[in-house]
Design an enzyme around this catalytic site. Sequence first.
Site, PDB file in Angstrom:
ATOM      1  CD  GLN A  34       9.327  -3.730   0.257  1.00 55.84           C
ATOM      2  OE1 GLN A  34       8.924  -3.228  -0.788  1.00 55.84           O
ATOM      3  NE2 GLN A  34       8.536  -4.396   1.068  1.00 55.84           N
ATOM      4  CD  GLN A  35      14.596  -7.642   5.022  1.00 57.36           C
ATOM      5  OE1 GLN A  35      13.416  -7.873   5.310  1.00 57.36           O
ATOM      6  NE2 GLN A  35      15.570  -7.815   5.879  1.00 57.36           N
TER       7      GLN A  35
ATOM      8  CG  HIS B 153      -1.743  12.971  -1.489  1.00 51.94           C
ATOM      9  ND1 HIS B 153      -3.028  13.359  -1.805  1.00 51.94           N
ATOM     10  CD2 HIS B 153      -1.533  11.800  -2.144  1.00 51.94           C
ATOM     11  CE1 HIS B 153      -3.558  12.459  -2.623  1.00 51.94           C
ATOM     12  NE2 HIS B 153      -2.672  11.504  -2.832  1.00 51.94           N
TER      13      HIS B 153
ATOM     14  CB  VAL C  82       5.603   0.800  -2.884  1.00 48.46           C
ATOM     15  CG1 VAL C  82       6.624   0.457  -1.815  1.00 48.46           C
ATOM     16  CG2 VAL C  82       4.779  -0.422  -3.262  1.00 48.46           C
ATOM     17  NE  ARG C  83      -1.732  -0.514  -4.568  1.00 45.27           N
ATOM     18  CZ  ARG C  83      -2.321  -1.257  -3.657  1.00 45.27           C
ATOM     19  NH1 ARG C  83      -2.838  -0.693  -2.594  1.00 45.27           N
ATOM     20  NH2 ARG C  83      -2.418  -2.541  -3.815  1.00 45.27           N
ATOM     21  CG  HIS C  84       1.120   6.843  -1.077  1.00 49.06           C
ATOM     22  ND1 HIS C  84       0.113   7.764  -1.000  1.00 49.06           N
ATOM     23  CD2 HIS C  84       0.666   5.734  -0.444  1.00 49.06           C
ATOM     24  CE1 HIS C  84      -0.901   7.248  -0.322  1.00 49.06           C
ATOM     25  NE2 HIS C  84      -0.590   6.016   0.026  1.00 49.06           N
TER      26      HIS C  84
ATOM     27  CD  GLN D  38      -2.830  -1.188   2.402  1.00 46.49           C
ATOM     28  OE1 GLN D  38      -2.309  -1.398   3.482  1.00 46.49           O
ATOM     29  NE2 GLN D  38      -4.126  -1.055   2.275  1.00 46.49           N
TER      30      GLN D  38
ATOM     31  NE  ARG E 147      -2.544   4.644   1.681  1.00 42.59           N
ATOM     32  CZ  ARG E 147      -3.014   3.617   0.981  1.00 42.59           C
ATOM     33  NH1 ARG E 147      -3.984   2.867   1.468  1.00 42.59           N
ATOM     34  NH2 ARG E 147      -2.533   3.342  -0.220  1.00 42.59           N
TER      35      ARG E 147
END
Lengths: 152, 242
Positions: free
Chosen positions: B63-64, B149, B54-56, B52, B154
């Site tokens: 990321q690992q 934003h 990484v959609r921004h 969710q 969120r």
Amino acid sequence: MRVRLVGYEPDLERVCAAAMRSCYSPHPGYELFTHTSQDKVLDGEKIFDAERIDGLLKRALELGHYDILEHNSITWLVEADQKEILFLMESSKFFETSQIDEQKWLITTNLRVLVELARSTNHLPLTRELVATLNEAAPIIASALAIPTTKS
Amino acid sequence: MASKAILFSYTNYPELTANLEEAGVKMGRENMLRHGSFTFDLQGISRATSHQIVRHRIASFSQQSQRYVRVTRSYGYLKPPGIPKDLKVPVEFQGHKLELNFTDVMDLTRQAEEGLTTKGIKAEDARYLRPNAATTNIVMSMSPRQLIHFFNLRCAPDAQWEIRDLAWSMYAAVRLAAPEVFGPLPAADESDYIKKRVSIVDDLVRKEEAGFSKTPPGELFQLELQPMLELVHPVETFVRHY
């Protein structure tokens, strides 16, 4: 004043190196970032000293792994005309610009964009001057790319 | 293990505005929103939530990797609090009827993934067995404008509990780190839920300001959000003091 560096995050290169290593380590970014002495044990990790940061960033440049260089912002006050600013804005989605007066702009981008500008063939005077400030904000990257300190 | 949100690198606005004032330029809040960056280390969050996040846009993420970090060195998972620990579901496997709870299923998938790697299957293939509950670490950077934003969407009551808890934790962190840039959320005008929590964050930040300013440079300050913010799951929240 043509280009005046007015802001960037402290330890900018260490942040980028920690972000890079966090992709390949069981340990998270901040733990790597603060792994500066043997007092803190991080299984399988080398101490995050200047040599380690230097090695990771140079590897990122070799691999073209530029996304790890995005974890920061660098801001300048510049004197430029609209054409020059438009060139910058067209070169990357990461440019933020605010017009102060007719010739004066506040511009912000990140290390990735500066590296791409440094490696591009289109060297406008303004981009050369922006790239030259890497010597202050990101000395390891500047040295790896052999960025001249003068504006010429 | 609790999830963690660590704000460990961010624009030093007092220094930036002072440098600009020296050059005769006054920086308004609108400009501050665009000219800066905040970098969080988010630890031990589920893959469901990182998907969710990484959609921004526009944002930067590191990321690992599940390919390069062996399952035996990185395995963890987050059980949604809404699923009772002892709730069992019937499953049928090759004629055998079993009753499994959430933890049992997670344990089975871990064993299967480790088993595949032991048999020489590459980690990049074995990881296909990893469920959405599996935890990950991600370094994320956004400008203040993008963060607002992100918070508007969120922190809302209809956001999923995990990312919502994380968003409130991150919001409290930036309020403490850069009060000149971050104020009440615009979404508070349309939501009593958000308005109430923004006011709780106001109080929390006011209470913690003195402690934060006394934190030695380079050290982390921990913000205590519970029980006031009523998060669904624990998110340990830290801000690095400059």
